[in-house]
Design a protein around this motif. Structure first.
Motif, PDB file in Angstrom:
ATOM      1  N   GLY A   1       0.808  -1.205   0.000  1.00  0.00           N
ATOM      2  CA  GLY A   1       0.000   0.000   0.000  1.00  0.00           C
ATOM      3  C   GLY A   1       0.840   1.251   0.000  1.00  0.00           C
ATOM      4  N   MET A   2       1.908   1.252   0.805  1.00  0.00           N
ATOM      5  CA  MET A   2       2.813   2.400   0.860  1.00  0.00           C
ATOM      6  C   MET A   2       3.360   2.720  -0.528  1.00  0.00           C
ATOM      7  SD  MET A   2       6.519   2.526   2.825  1.00  0.00           S
ATOM      8  CE  MET A   2       7.104   1.088   1.897  1.00  0.00           C
ATOM      9  N   VAL A   3       3.907   1.708  -1.189  1.00  0.00           N
ATOM     10  CA  VAL A   3       4.528   1.922  -2.494  1.00  0.00           C
ATOM     11  C   VAL A   3       3.492   2.276  -3.548  1.00  0.00           C
ATOM     12  CG1 VAL A   3       5.781   0.777  -4.362  1.00  0.00           C
ATOM     13  CG2 VAL A   3       6.562   0.539  -1.998  1.00  0.00           C
ATOM     14  N   GLU A   4       2.350   1.600  -3.532  1.00  0.00           N
ATOM     15  CA  GLU A   4       1.311   1.883  -4.527  1.00  0.00           C
ATOM     16  C   GLU A   4       0.809   3.315  -4.420  1.00  0.00           C
ATOM     17  OE1 GLU A   4      -0.494  -2.652  -4.883  1.00  0.00           O
ATOM     18  OE2 GLU A   4      -1.504  -1.160  -3.650  1.00  0.00           O
ATOM     19  N   ASN A   5       0.582   3.774  -3.197  1.00  0.00           N
ATOM     20  CA  ASN A   5       0.107   5.145  -3.022  1.00  0.00           C
ATOM     21  C   ASN A   5       1.152   6.160  -3.472  1.00  0.00           C
ATOM     22  OD1 ASN A   5      -2.452   4.493  -1.960  1.00  0.00           O
ATOM     23  ND2 ASN A   5      -1.618   4.270   0.090  1.00  0.00           N
ATOM     24  N   PHE A   6       2.418   5.871  -3.164  1.00  0.00           N
ATOM     25  CA  PHE A   6       3.469   6.798  -3.604  1.00  0.00           C
ATOM     26  C   PHE A   6       3.571   6.839  -5.120  1.00  0.00           C
ATOM     27  CE2 PHE A   6       7.790   7.412  -5.158  1.00  0.00           C
ATOM     28  CZ  PHE A   6       8.001   8.713  -4.756  1.00  0.00           C
ATOM     29  N   THR A   7       3.634   5.686  -5.759  1.00  0.00           N
ATOM     30  CA  THR A   7       3.833   5.672  -7.207  1.00  0.00           C
ATOM     31  C   THR A   7       2.614   6.199  -7.957  1.00  0.00           C
ATOM     32  OG1 THR A   7       3.165   3.331  -7.279  1.00  0.00           O
ATOM     33  CG2 THR A   7       5.517   3.802  -7.142  1.00  0.00           C
ATOM     34  N   ALA A   8       1.436   6.171  -7.308  1.00  0.00           N
ATOM     35  CA  ALA A   8       0.240   6.740  -7.949  1.00  0.00           C
ATOM     36  C   ALA A   8       0.271   8.257  -7.936  1.00  0.00           C
ATOM     37  CB  ALA A   8      -1.025   6.240  -7.250  1.00  0.00           C
ATOM     38  N   ARG A   9       0.868   8.854  -6.878  1.00  0.00           N
ATOM     39  CA  ARG A   9       0.855  10.313  -6.740  1.00  0.00           C
ATOM     40  C   ARG A   9       2.243  10.839  -6.343  1.00  0.00           C
ATOM     41  NH1 ARG A   9      -3.166  12.570  -9.220  1.00  0.00           N
ATOM     42  NH2 ARG A   9      -2.876  14.402  -7.880  1.00  0.00           N
ATOM     43  N   PRO A  10       3.276  10.579  -7.129  1.00  0.00           N
ATOM     44  CA  PRO A  10       4.630  10.982  -6.722  1.00  0.00           C
ATOM     45  C   PRO A  10       4.832  12.489  -6.666  1.00  0.00           C
ATOM     46  CG  PRO A  10       4.636  10.213  -8.991  1.00  0.00           C
ATOM     47  CD  PRO A  10       3.268   9.916  -8.443  1.00  0.00           C
ATOM     48  N   GLU A  11       4.002  13.248  -7.374  1.00  0.00           N
ATOM     49  CA  GLU A  11       4.205  14.689  -7.414  1.00  0.00           C
ATOM     50  C   GLU A  11       3.927  15.360  -6.073  1.00  0.00           C
ATOM     51  OE1 GLU A  11       0.082  13.718  -8.955  1.00  0.00           O
ATOM     52  OE2 GLU A  11       2.119  12.969  -9.230  1.00  0.00           O
ATOM     53  N   ASN A  12       3.053  14.787  -5.259  1.00  0.00           N
ATOM     54  CA  ASN A  12       2.732  15.414  -3.978  1.00  0.00           C
ATOM     55  C   ASN A  12       2.943  14.464  -2.794  1.00  0.00           C
ATOM     56  OD1 ASN A  12       0.120  14.462  -5.394  1.00  0.00           O
ATOM     57  ND2 ASN A  12      -0.499  14.488  -3.249  1.00  0.00           N
ATOM     58  N   THR A  13       3.712  13.392  -3.017  1.00  0.00           N
ATOM     59  CA  THR A  13       3.960  12.413  -1.961  1.00  0.00           C
ATOM     60  C   THR A  13       5.460  12.213  -1.765  1.00  0.00           C
ATOM     61  OG1 THR A  13       1.919  11.259  -2.606  1.00  0.00           O
ATOM     62  CG2 THR A  13       3.434  10.074  -1.160  1.00  0.00           C
ATOM     63  N   TRP A  14       5.862  12.091  -0.503  1.00  0.00           N
ATOM     64  CA  TRP A  14       7.226  11.720  -0.122  1.00  0.00           C
ATOM     65  C   TRP A  14       7.130  10.393   0.628  1.00  0.00           C
ATOM     66  CZ3 TRP A  14       5.595  16.477  -1.043  1.00  0.00           C
ATOM     67  CH2 TRP A  14       6.472  17.433  -1.557  1.00  0.00           C
ATOM     68  N   MET A  15       7.996   9.436   0.330  1.00  0.00           N
ATOM     69  CA  MET A  15       7.934   8.114   0.941  1.00  0.00           C
ATOM     70  C   MET A  15       9.139   7.877   1.837  1.00  0.00           C
ATOM     71  SD  MET A  15       7.413   4.415  -0.946  1.00  0.00           S
ATOM     72  CE  MET A  15       9.121   3.951  -1.285  1.00  0.00           C
ATOM     73  N   VAL A  16       8.866   7.365   3.036  1.00  0.00           N
ATOM     74  CA  VAL A  16       9.917   6.961   3.974  1.00  0.00           C
ATOM     75  C   VAL A  16       9.663   5.504   4.328  1.00  0.00           C
ATOM     76  CG1 VAL A  16      11.007   7.346   6.205  1.00  0.00           C
ATOM     77  CG2 VAL A  16      10.091   9.300   4.911  1.00  0.00           C
ATOM     78  N   ALA A  17      10.588   4.615   3.926  1.00  0.00           N
ATOM     79  CA  ALA A  17      10.434   3.179   4.142  1.00  0.00           C
ATOM     80  C   ALA A  17      11.591   2.678   4.991  1.00  0.00           C
ATOM     81  CB  ALA A  17      10.401   2.446   2.801  1.00  0.00           C
ATOM     82  N   GLY A  18      11.289   2.282   6.217  1.00  0.00           N
ATOM     83  CA  GLY A  18      12.334   1.872   7.146  1.00  0.00           C
ATOM     84  C   GLY A  18      12.377   0.371   7.363  1.00  0.00           C
ATOM     85  N   PRO A  19      13.259  -0.100   8.242  1.00  0.00           N
ATOM     86  CA  PRO A  19      13.391  -1.536   8.518  1.00  0.00           C
ATOM     87  C   PRO A  19      12.424  -1.985   9.608  1.00  0.00           C
ATOM     88  CG  PRO A  19      15.105  -0.357   9.679  1.00  0.00           C
ATOM     89  CD  PRO A  19      14.309   0.684   8.922  1.00  0.00           C
ATOM     90  N   TRP A  20      11.150  -1.631   9.457  1.00  0.00           N
ATOM     91  CA  TRP A  20      10.197  -1.743  10.561  1.00  0.00           C
ATOM     92  C   TRP A  20       9.138  -2.801  10.305  1.00  0.00           C
ATOM     93  CZ3 TRP A  20       9.925   3.862   8.931  1.00  0.00           C
ATOM     94  CH2 TRP A  20      11.038   4.563   9.426  1.00  0.00           C
ATOM     95  N   GLU A  21       8.727  -3.435  11.391  1.00  0.00           N
ATOM     96  CA  GLU A  21       7.583  -4.321  11.393  1.00  0.00           C
ATOM     97  C   GLU A  21       6.316  -3.507  11.619  1.00  0.00           C
ATOM     98  OE1 GLU A  21       8.391  -7.139  14.445  1.00  0.00           O
ATOM     99  OE2 GLU A  21       9.937  -8.205  13.289  1.00  0.00           O
ATOM    100  N   HIS A  22       5.163  -4.175  11.516  1.00  0.00           N
ATOM    101  CA  HIS A  22       3.901  -3.475  11.725  1.00  0.00           C
ATOM    102  C   HIS A  22       3.754  -3.098  13.198  1.00  0.00           C
ATOM    103  CE1 HIS A  22       0.006  -2.123  10.437  1.00  0.00           C
ATOM    104  NE2 HIS A  22      -0.537  -2.692  11.495  1.00  0.00           N
ATOM    105  N   GLY A  23       3.265  -1.899  13.440  1.00  0.00           N
ATOM    106  CA  GLY A  23       3.068  -1.417  14.799  1.00  0.00           C
ATOM    107  C   GLY A  23       3.724  -0.070  14.996  1.00  0.00           C
ATOM    108  N   MET A  24       3.747   0.385  16.225  1.00  0.00           N
ATOM    109  CA  MET A  24       4.323   1.683  16.533  1.00  0.00           C
ATOM    110  C   MET A  24       5.819   1.679  16.246  1.00  0.00           C
ATOM    111  SD  MET A  24       1.684   3.429  17.729  1.00  0.00           S
ATOM    112  CE  MET A  24       2.169   4.703  18.883  1.00  0.00           C
TER     113      MET A  24
END
Length: 499
Positions: free
Chosen positions: A257-280
């Motif tokens: 979902g993160m990647v799909e949303n970014f690639t759909a609207r790259p002009e107004n989206t910034w993506m930060v993808a870390g080494p994280w599991e689901h949760g806080m």
């Protein structure tokens, strides 16, 4: 009903003292990008009160409202930008008030609210339906209309709250200026409930605890219909026009979902993808803290000259190779690489014609494996790998599950990514197409996106089967699946960074 916090969120928080969480980043990206080390001192205390936020149908949401306060704890004069900090079904507003306090101390008004059927709000939890979306809209506009608010509103949230944040952005309340969805979906059907058209076994405990009515409702909609479109960001990507800081993890169930949303609207989206599991994120390695969140809100909601992330994509190279920044995703430097499975379990990059052959497995067995020779140089996979195959099923339907692993010199394996597909959904999830037993069908399985470096000396292993519990139900029709090999009838492709 009252919903507990999901187990994975508790796990992420078990070593965190919620009363003294540090919101300074531990991520090493802060040493190179000012947005990730941004800070300014606290200037206010906190006034907290529980209020009932009126909804358009006469009902209300229970909400903790936090306002900048003076030394006496009373709200200070003035108007401040607002943040809908969290809206979810977990009846745990105290948990999120601690996080909201950081922003309130720096001059924001924050709302932490419970959806219908949770946290004292009347009604029943109906995740992400029209009612919740309308309520979210009303909450944003209510906060904007308070006399102590400037009318410039941001919304953020994690998981459930992240999903609603993206839906709010797609619904465009007039006063919503920017958003930070964390670990959020693009589509509830595809990302969560039915993976490749196959039911997700893992989600049922969450359903029982949070929204038990869905245990009966979701199976009534096995195909993608208006029920799911109502709960989809993907169906309204054209409405995503406000600035979005899209935060997720390469170990998270919502990285697609993160990647799909970014690639759909790259002009107004910034993506930060870390080494994280689901949760806080607090307590997880390379936690980015609140630095870039504060910078984001200061940039869009105030007149302060706060920096944006220096690159459109800030991504941690798994499993432990550090942060990278790119202008696009997949990175523009990436080149497609093809691997071809062969009889005997080899997986190679040899091109050209190969003699035809077949590989067969039982649907309730372990499947078939194909492994490369130890790599001569590092291979960094970026983006979505895709397995294109010709498969015949002995039954009138079937499941394909694909798992890619990074295997070291000692045989220890780390999962890189995975993907699944019900054969009758090979032309999409809106309708089924026939599966003729014994006939080879063209099938394409798109795996979850990844950013993973397989170092020299390790091997890439691909397992093709009908099982991947609990990611999918183990309900594939009994029988066999036959893969056609040779002449690249079956091949794996992925964007790969140049060595």
């Amino acid at each position: 009903m009252t919903s507990p916090i999901p187990a994975e969120m508790i796990e992420a928080l078990k070593n965190v003292d919620l009363g003294s969480v540090s919101y300074r980043p531990t991520a090493t990206i802060g040493s190179t990008d000012p947005s990730f080390r941004y800070d300014r001192p606290a200037t206010h205390g906190i006034h907290r009160e529980t209020v009932r936020v009126p909804m358009r149908d006469g009902s209300h949401l229970e909400c903790d409202l936090l306002r900048p306060a003076g030394p006496d704890g009373e709200p200070v004069e003035g108007r401040f930008p607002g943040i809908v900090y969290e809206l979810n079904a977990y009846s745990a507003r105290d948990l999120f008030v601690h996080g909201a306090a950081y922003f309130v101390q720096r001059g924001y008004v924050a709302a932490v609210a419970s959806v219908r059927g949770s946290g004292g709000t009347p009604g029943h939890v109906v995740p992400f339906g029209r009612q919740e979306q309308e309520d979210d809209h009303d909450l944003v506009e209510w906060l904007a209309g308070r006399p102590f608010c400037t009318g410039r509103i941001g919304q953020m949230g994690v998981s459930y709250g992240g999903h609603l944040t993206y839906l709010a952005a797609a619904n465009r309340p007039p006063h919503l200026v920017a958003a930070i969805p964390v670990q959020a979906f693009s589509d509830w059907y595809e990302n969560t409930v039915f993976r490749g058209g196959i039911a997700n076994a893992r989600i049922r405990d969450w359903q029982r605890a949070t929204a038990p009515d869905t245990l009966d409702i979701y199976p009534e909609h096995p195909l993608y219909d208006d029920f799911w479109r109502e709960r989809s960001v993907k169906a309204r990507w054209e409405n995503l026009t406000i600035p979005v800081l899209d935060v997720g993890g390469w170990l998270d169930t919502y990285r697609s979902g993160m990647v799909e949303n970014f690639t759909a609207r790259p002009e107004n989206t910034w993506m930060v993808a870390g080494p994280w599991e689901h949760g806080m994120l607090p307590g997880q390695i390379e936690d980015i803290g609140a630095a870039c969140y504060l910078a984001w809100w200061d940039h869009w909601l105030t007149e302060l000259p706060a920096p944006l992330p220096q690159a459109k994509v800030t991504s941690y190279e798994m499993p432990h190779h550090g942060w990278r920044q790119f202008t696009a995703w997949p990175p523009t430097e990436a080149r497609e690489t093809r691997w071809v499975p062969a009889p005997g379990g080899a997986l190679g990059t040899v091109t050209g014609r190969q003699p035809p052959s077949e590989a067969e497995f039982e649907t309730h067995g372990q499947g078939v494996r194909f492994t490369t020779e130890p790599l001569e140089r590092d291979v960094t996979m970026v983006g979505n790998a895709v397995l294109t195959l010709q498969a015949a099923f002995s039954a009138d339907d079937g499941h394909i599950a694909v798992v890619l692993e990074d295997v070291d010199e000692h045989g220890e394996a780390v999962r890189v990514t995975q993907g699944w597909l019900k054969a009758s959904h090979r032309d999409g999830h809106e309708h089924q197409v026939p599966v003729v037993p014994g006939t080879f069908h063209d099938v394409q399985v798109t795996l979850w996106p990844a950013h993973h470096r397989i170092v020299a000396g390790h091997s890439l292993r691909m397992t093709v089967s009908s099982q991947d519990y609990p990611n999918i139900d183990s309900d594939a029709p009994p029988g066999t699946v036959t893969l056609r090999l040779g002449d690249s009838a079956t091949h794996l492709t992925s964007p790969v960074m140049p060595a």
